[in-house]
Motif scaffolding. Sequence first.
Motif, mmCIF file in Angstrom:
data_model
loop_
_atom_site.group_PDB
_atom_site.id
_atom_site.type_symbol
_atom_site.label_atom_id
_atom_site.label_comp_id
_atom_site.label_asym_id
_atom_site.label_seq_id
_atom_site.Cartn_x
_atom_site.Cartn_y
_atom_site.Cartn_z
ATOM 1 N N SER A 1 23.583 5.727 39.194
ATOM 2 C CA SER A 1 23.977 5.024 38.242
ATOM 3 C C SER A 1 25.352 5.106 37.596
ATOM 4 C CB SER A 1 22.848 5.054 37.101
ATOM 5 O OG SER A 1 22.913 6.201 36.473
ATOM 6 N N VAL A 2 25.954 5.706 38.313
ATOM 7 C CA VAL A 2 27.572 6.384 37.453
ATOM 8 C C VAL A 2 28.485 5.034 37.582
ATOM 9 C CG1 VAL A 2 28.427 6.968 39.738
ATOM 10 C CG2 VAL A 2 29.443 7.810 37.848
ATOM 11 N N SER A 3 28.310 4.033 38.264
ATOM 12 C CA SER A 3 29.111 2.864 38.223
ATOM 13 C C SER A 3 28.703 2.179 37.079
ATOM 14 C CB SER A 3 28.884 2.112 39.711
ATOM 15 O OG SER A 3 27.407 1.451 39.703
ATOM 16 N N GLU B 1 17.136 1.125 44.089
ATOM 17 C CA GLU B 1 18.437 0.799 44.979
ATOM 18 C C GLU B 1 19.433 0.272 44.037
ATOM 19 O OE1 GLU B 1 16.638 -1.999 47.726
ATOM 20 O OE2 GLU B 1 15.533 -0.384 48.877
ATOM 21 N N ASP B 2 18.962 -0.510 43.045
ATOM 22 C CA ASP B 2 20.052 -1.053 41.904
ATOM 23 C C ASP B 2 20.389 0.056 41.059
ATOM 24 O OD1 ASP B 2 21.342 -2.383 39.962
ATOM 25 O OD2 ASP B 2 20.260 -4.257 40.342
ATOM 26 N N PRO B 3 21.720 0.651 40.905
ATOM 27 C CA PRO B 3 22.207 1.400 39.954
ATOM 28 C C PRO B 3 21.544 1.179 38.377
ATOM 29 C CG PRO B 3 23.896 0.751 41.322
ATOM 30 C CD PRO B 3 22.732 -0.263 41.721
ATOM 31 N N ARG B 4 21.532 -0.219 38.221
ATOM 32 C CA ARG B 4 20.900 -0.721 36.794
ATOM 33 C C ARG B 4 19.591 -0.189 36.598
ATOM 34 N NH1 ARG B 4 22.893 -6.617 37.309
ATOM 35 N NH2 ARG B 4 22.225 -6.290 39.317
ATOM 36 N N ASP B 5 18.816 0.174 37.614
ATOM 37 C CA ASP B 5 17.347 0.131 37.691
ATOM 38 C C ASP B 5 17.212 2.025 36.960
ATOM 39 O OD1 ASP B 5 16.533 -2.257 37.951
ATOM 40 O OD2 ASP B 5 16.326 -1.651 40.210
ATOM 41 N N ALA B 6 18.301 2.765 36.958
ATOM 42 C CA ALA B 6 18.213 3.943 36.998
ATOM 43 C C ALA B 6 18.327 4.567 35.494
ATOM 44 C CB ALA B 6 19.275 4.922 37.781
ATOM 45 N N VAL B 7 19.041 3.527 34.770
ATOM 46 C CA VAL B 7 19.299 3.618 33.428
ATOM 47 C C VAL B 7 18.174 3.911 32.600
ATOM 48 C CG1 VAL B 7 20.614 2.705 31.150
ATOM 49 C CG2 VAL B 7 21.785 2.717 33.661
ATOM 50 N N PRO B 8 16.994 2.741 32.784
ATOM 51 C CA PRO B 8 15.963 3.153 31.996
ATOM 52 C C PRO B 8 15.043 4.506 32.023
ATOM 53 C CG PRO B 8 15.835 1.132 32.735
ATOM 54 C CD PRO B 8 17.015 1.811 33.551
ATOM 55 N N LEU B 9 15.261 4.985 33.335
ATOM 56 C CA LEU B 9 14.658 6.123 33.668
ATOM 57 C C LEU B 9 15.216 7.318 32.993
ATOM 58 C CD1 LEU B 9 13.493 6.012 37.396
ATOM 59 C CD2 LEU B 9 12.038 6.455 35.316
ATOM 60 N N ILE B 10 16.680 7.402 32.782
ATOM 61 C CA ILE B 10 17.635 8.112 32.087
ATOM 62 C C ILE B 10 17.155 8.213 30.808
ATOM 63 C CG2 ILE B 10 19.880 8.779 31.593
ATOM 64 C CD1 ILE B 10 21.033 7.865 34.039
ATOM 65 N N ASN B 11 17.064 6.882 30.159
ATOM 66 C CA ASN B 11 16.892 6.935 28.766
ATOM 67 C C ASN B 11 15.335 7.607 28.462
ATOM 68 O OD1 ASN B 11 19.280 5.699 28.209
ATOM 69 N ND2 ASN B 11 18.269 3.797 28.533
ATOM 70 N N MET B 12 14.292 7.322 29.178
ATOM 71 C CA MET B 12 13.096 7.945 29.194
ATOM 72 C C MET B 12 13.220 9.406 29.401
ATOM 73 S SD MET B 12 9.760 7.278 31.202
ATOM 74 C CE MET B 12 10.158 5.571 31.885
ATOM 75 N N ALA B 13 14.032 9.781 30.335
ATOM 76 C CA ALA B 13 14.139 11.488 30.399
ATOM 77 C C ALA B 13 14.873 12.187 29.224
ATOM 78 C CB ALA B 13 14.705 11.864 31.818
ATOM 79 N N VAL B 14 15.707 11.341 28.539
ATOM 80 C CA VAL B 14 16.335 12.062 27.303
ATOM 81 C C VAL B 14 15.254 12.138 26.109
ATOM 82 C CG1 VAL B 14 18.119 11.450 25.572
ATOM 83 C CG2 VAL B 14 18.822 11.263 28.180
ATOM 84 N N SER B 15 14.610 10.933 26.395
ATOM 85 C CA SER B 15 13.407 10.972 25.011
ATOM 86 C C SER B 15 12.723 12.102 25.519
ATOM 87 C CB SER B 15 12.974 9.394 24.981
ATOM 88 O OG SER B 15 11.762 9.393 24.400
ATOM 89 N N VAL B 16 11.970 12.333 26.407
ATOM 90 C CA VAL B 16 11.083 13.495 26.606
ATOM 91 C C VAL B 16 11.741 14.663 26.361
ATOM 92 C CG1 VAL B 16 9.802 14.347 28.217
ATOM 93 C CG2 VAL B 16 9.856 11.948 28.212
#
Length: 230
Positions: free
Chosen positions: A74-76, A34-49
């Motif tokens: 998380s665009v904002s 729900e919070d855009p900031r919570d999407a960033v760690p998942l993006i970083n994880m996906a990039v890492s994989v």
Amino acid sequence: TISVVAVSLKKKNVNKQVIAVGVSIMQELAALIEDPRDAVPLINMAVSVLKRARLFEHQRAQLVILIERLFKQSVSVMTPEVVGELIDVLSAQLSTMVQRDARQAVVSVFLLFGDSTPGWPGQQISKLIADLESWSADSIDERDYDRRLAGMSWLRANMTILTPASWTPILHILLACLQDPEEVALRNQAAGLLERFISQTTDNQDLCESVIYATIKRHCAHKTEAVRLE
């Protein structure tokens, strides 16, 4: 949960089944954000994989589709650092992915990058990427040659104004064209653009070494003679 998944996926020699489970968990977590900031760690994880060398193409495509979904959420709160990581890892997929759906998933993420995306040169480059990867609206399996060649023509006329961030995905697309034994016209055009890029390079020496030379070295033993010669 995110930290547990991250630790599992970052272990050495993790097998593909564990990665598949990890991707599935990340997809479920994305649906709860729900919070855009919570999407960033998942993006970083996906990039890492995605940086892992041994992934099935369909698994990489799933990760790219996940990144697209997370980026929309998380665009904002995007930062130049996160966007820079995305540019590098998504671009690399464009010189190795073969399947149309997988490549189009990468293009879909780049089309989300706009003029206000930090660290991205603008929507014009997003459109150019889409042009270079376009497919005919009249045939499922046929490339849109007119649009692709028009994109290459624009690129030839505007090479000097492109930034390194612009060139990173474009070089990978041109290198993918170079490896296609059946598309003679696109392969020749791509080779000409790469030669011109190298001859005009002053500020992009890092891209020549990390992208162009590295890819050429890997494919010097390509099974098709025409590709080797190009």
